[in-house]
Motif scaffolding. Structure first.
Motif, PDB file in Angstrom:
ATOM      1  N   PHE A  79       0.682  -1.318  -0.019  1.00 10.03           N
ATOM      2  CA  PHE A  79      -0.105  -0.600  -0.039  1.00 10.03           C
ATOM      3  C   PHE A  79       1.177   1.521   0.331  1.00 10.03           C
ATOM      4  O   PHE A  79       0.784   2.304  -0.443  1.00 10.03           O
ATOM      5  N   ARG A  80       2.364   0.943   0.616  1.00 10.54           N
ATOM      6  CA  ARG A  80       3.008   2.317   0.922  1.00 10.54           C
ATOM      7  C   ARG A  80       3.460   2.635  -0.637  1.00 10.54           C
ATOM      8  O   ARG A  80       3.354   3.442  -0.556  1.00 10.54           O
ATOM      9  N   THR A  81       3.939   1.732  -1.192  1.00  5.83           N
ATOM     10  CA  THR A  81       4.186   1.512  -2.367  1.00  5.83           C
ATOM     11  C   THR A  81       2.998   2.124  -3.650  1.00  5.83           C
ATOM     12  O   THR A  81       3.478   3.618  -4.458  1.00  5.83           O
ATOM     13  N   LYS A  82       2.079   1.424  -3.607  1.00  6.31           N
ATOM     14  CA  LYS A  82       0.993   1.909  -4.690  1.00  6.31           C
ATOM     15  C   LYS A  82       0.716   3.741  -4.129  1.00  6.31           C
ATOM     16  O   LYS A  82       0.499   4.982  -5.029  1.00  6.31           O
ATOM     17  N   LYS A  83       0.595   3.718  -2.464  1.00  9.36           N
ATOM     18  CA  LYS A  83      -0.101   4.540  -2.328  1.00  9.36           C
ATOM     19  C   LYS A  83       1.258   6.022  -3.045  1.00  9.36           C
ATOM     20  O   LYS A  83       0.940   7.029  -3.140  1.00  9.36           O
ATOM     21  N   GLU A  84       2.572   5.959  -2.902  1.00 10.74           N
ATOM     22  CA  GLU A  84       3.508   7.139  -3.381  1.00 10.74           C
ATOM     23  C   GLU A  84       3.294   6.715  -4.914  1.00 10.74           C
ATOM     24  O   GLU A  84       3.563   7.871  -5.079  1.00 10.74           O
ATOM     25  N   THR A  85       3.343   6.076  -5.651  1.00 10.12           N
ATOM     26  CA  THR A  85       2.732   6.096  -6.965  1.00 10.12           C
ATOM     27  C   THR A  85       1.775   6.885  -7.353  1.00 10.12           C
ATOM     28  O   THR A  85       1.490   7.840  -7.629  1.00 10.12           O
ATOM     29  N   ILE A  86       0.339   6.916  -6.774  1.00 11.58           N
ATOM     30  CA  ILE A  86      -0.819   7.486  -6.894  1.00 11.58           C
ATOM     31  C   ILE A  86      -0.575   9.281  -6.641  1.00 11.58           C
ATOM     32  O   ILE A  86      -1.047  10.083  -7.610  1.00 11.58           O
ATOM     33  N   LYS A  87       0.119   9.235  -5.015  1.00 15.97           N
ATOM     34  CA  LYS A  87       0.338  11.382  -4.684  1.00 15.97           C
ATOM     35  C   LYS A  87       1.593  11.510  -6.317  1.00 15.97           C
ATOM     36  O   LYS A  87       1.232  12.767  -6.270  1.00 15.97           O
ATOM     37  N   ALA A  88       2.676  10.925  -6.476  1.00 20.92           N
ATOM     38  CA  ALA A  88       2.849  11.446  -7.441  1.00 20.92           C
ATOM     39  C   ALA A  88       2.438  11.557  -8.857  1.00 20.92           C
ATOM     40  O   ALA A  88       2.693  12.562  -9.598  1.00 20.92           O
ATOM     41  N   THR A  89       1.150  10.791  -9.545  1.00 13.47           N
ATOM     42  CA  THR A  89       0.250  10.724 -10.399  1.00 13.47           C
ATOM     43  C   THR A  89      -0.450  12.298 -10.403  1.00 13.47           C
ATOM     44  O   THR A  89      -0.270  12.556 -11.310  1.00 13.47           O
ATOM     45  N   TYR A  90      -0.952  11.740  -8.988  1.00  9.00           N
ATOM     46  CA  TYR A  90      -1.917  12.705  -8.789  1.00  9.00           C
ATOM     47  C   TYR A  90      -1.230  14.468  -8.953  1.00  9.00           C
ATOM     48  O   TYR A  90      -1.793  15.655  -9.551  1.00  9.00           O
ATOM     49  N   THR A  91       0.338  14.439  -8.461  1.00 12.73           N
ATOM     50  CA  THR A  91       0.961  15.530  -8.037  1.00 12.73           C
ATOM     51  C   THR A  91       1.442  16.435  -9.407  1.00 12.73           C
ATOM     52  O   THR A  91       0.903  17.591 -10.394  1.00 12.73           O
ATOM     53  N   ALA A  92       1.864  15.829 -10.328  1.00 14.00           N
ATOM     54  CA  ALA A  92       1.536  15.370 -12.267  1.00 14.00           C
ATOM     55  C   ALA A  92       0.328  16.224 -12.750  1.00 14.00           C
ATOM     56  O   ALA A  92       0.260  16.965 -13.388  1.00 14.00           O
ATOM     57  N   ALA A  93      -0.594  15.197 -12.168  1.00 16.55           N
ATOM     58  CA  ALA A  93      -1.769  15.796 -13.150  1.00 16.55           C
ATOM     59  C   ALA A  93      -2.385  17.100 -12.716  1.00 16.55           C
ATOM     60  O   ALA A  93      -2.607  18.272 -13.602  1.00 16.55           O
ATOM     61  N   GLN A  94      -2.082  17.971 -11.343  1.00 14.08           N
ATOM     62  CA  GLN A  94      -2.136  19.077 -10.921  1.00 14.08           C
ATOM     63  C   GLN A  94      -1.864  19.912 -11.626  1.00 14.08           C
ATOM     64  O   GLN A  94      -1.977  20.785 -11.729  1.00 14.08           O
ATOM     65  N   ALA A  95       0.059  19.437 -11.456  1.00 14.95           N
ATOM     66  CA  ALA A  95       0.785  20.416 -11.896  1.00 14.95           C
ATOM     67  C   ALA A  95       0.735  20.698 -13.649  1.00 14.95           C
ATOM     68  O   ALA A  95       0.253  22.032 -14.147  1.00 14.95           O
TER      69      ALA A  95
END
Length: 265
Positions: A129-145
């Motif tokens: 879950f931690r690995t998936k969480k970091e991946t989702i956070k990075a993807t969300y941050t990139a999409a937001q930017a």
């Protein structure tokens, strides 16, 4: 009341959805999983402690049982059968306790193994879950930017929208001031408004000033031509006066000057 409650819940849900950050939600979920994993590990430690305590009690009971057995043997060797019987009776009671504790020990050992396995599985899930969480956070941050950059380029973001509105208001005010200035000039020129400075002129005065200015220009131009002509001929004004006198002579004088030429021929 039901309708009001539904409207309130809908607005509250919308406000919560707008305030919710998926990255914060994922971090909170990960924190809760870590707390659950910590509880499982604490349970494993408690079961292991209980098992260890039973093992110590078993060791003590087994030691007492062995001691009673030795005492019974010694009493029987000394001919004290009654003491030997009493020692064997106590040993039998201790042996029953040892049997009960061994059953509890096996139960605790099985629970400890189950909890240890559950802790290992939960640890693996938390790590995944931690690995998936970091991946989702990075993807969300990139999409937001990317979304913010696109909104900035298209001018639909809140910041750029405010800037565009400010520019539009400035242009509107400038156009309004220019239109007002032009209207005031037209009204002053037509005489509809009085110029308090005393410098305003009506149409007739303006036309007379224009004609007067044009006459002065023509006179100045003629004077400059005369000065230039006098400088190039070297005695300019006298030559001009002599030519004017020659032109004013009588016609008879001109004929008398031309007659000798015909006679010579």
């Amino acid at each position: 009341m039901k309708r009001m409650g539904m409207i309130f819940r809908a607005k509250a849900n919308k406000a919560l959805d707008r305030a919710e950050d998926p990255r914060e939600t994922l971090d909170y979920s990960y924190q809760k999983q870590l707390e659950l994993l910590q509880k499982v590990r604490r349970g494993v430690a408690d079961v292991a402690t209980s098992r260890k305590r039973l093992e110590l009690q078993l060791s003590q009971l087994q030691g007492q049982s062995s001691k009673l057995e030795d005492q019974g043997k010694k009493a029987l060797a000394l001919g004290r059968e009654d003491l030997a019987r009493e020692a064997l009776s106590r040993r039998a009671a201790l042996q029953q306790q040892v049997t009960d504790l061994e059953g509890q020990h096996q139960t605790l050992q099985g629970e400890e193994e189950k909890l240890t396995l559950a802790a290992q599985r939960l640890q693996a899930k938390v790590d995944a879950f931690r690995t998936k969480k970091e991946t989702i956070k990075a993807t969300y941050t990139a999409a937001q930017a990317q979304t913010r950059i696109g909104e900035a380029f298209s001018g639909i973001s809140e910041e750029m929208g405010d800037v565009g509105m400010a520019i539009q208001r400035a242009e509107d005010k400038t156009a309004q001031l220019q239109a007002r200035s032009g209207a005031i000039d037209e009204l002053l020129a037509s005489g509809a408004l009085d110029d308090q400075s005393g410098m305003a002129k009506d149409d007739i005065t303006a036309e007379l000033d224009r004609l007067s200015g044009g006459t002065d220009v023509e006179l100045e131009l003629q004077r400059m031509k005369a000065e230039l002509a006098g400088g190039t001929t070297g005695g300019g004004q006298q030559a001009i006066e002599g030519g004017q006198q020659g032109q004013s002579a009588q016609p008879g004088t001109q004929q008398s000057q031309d007659t000798p030429k015909f006679s010579k021929e």
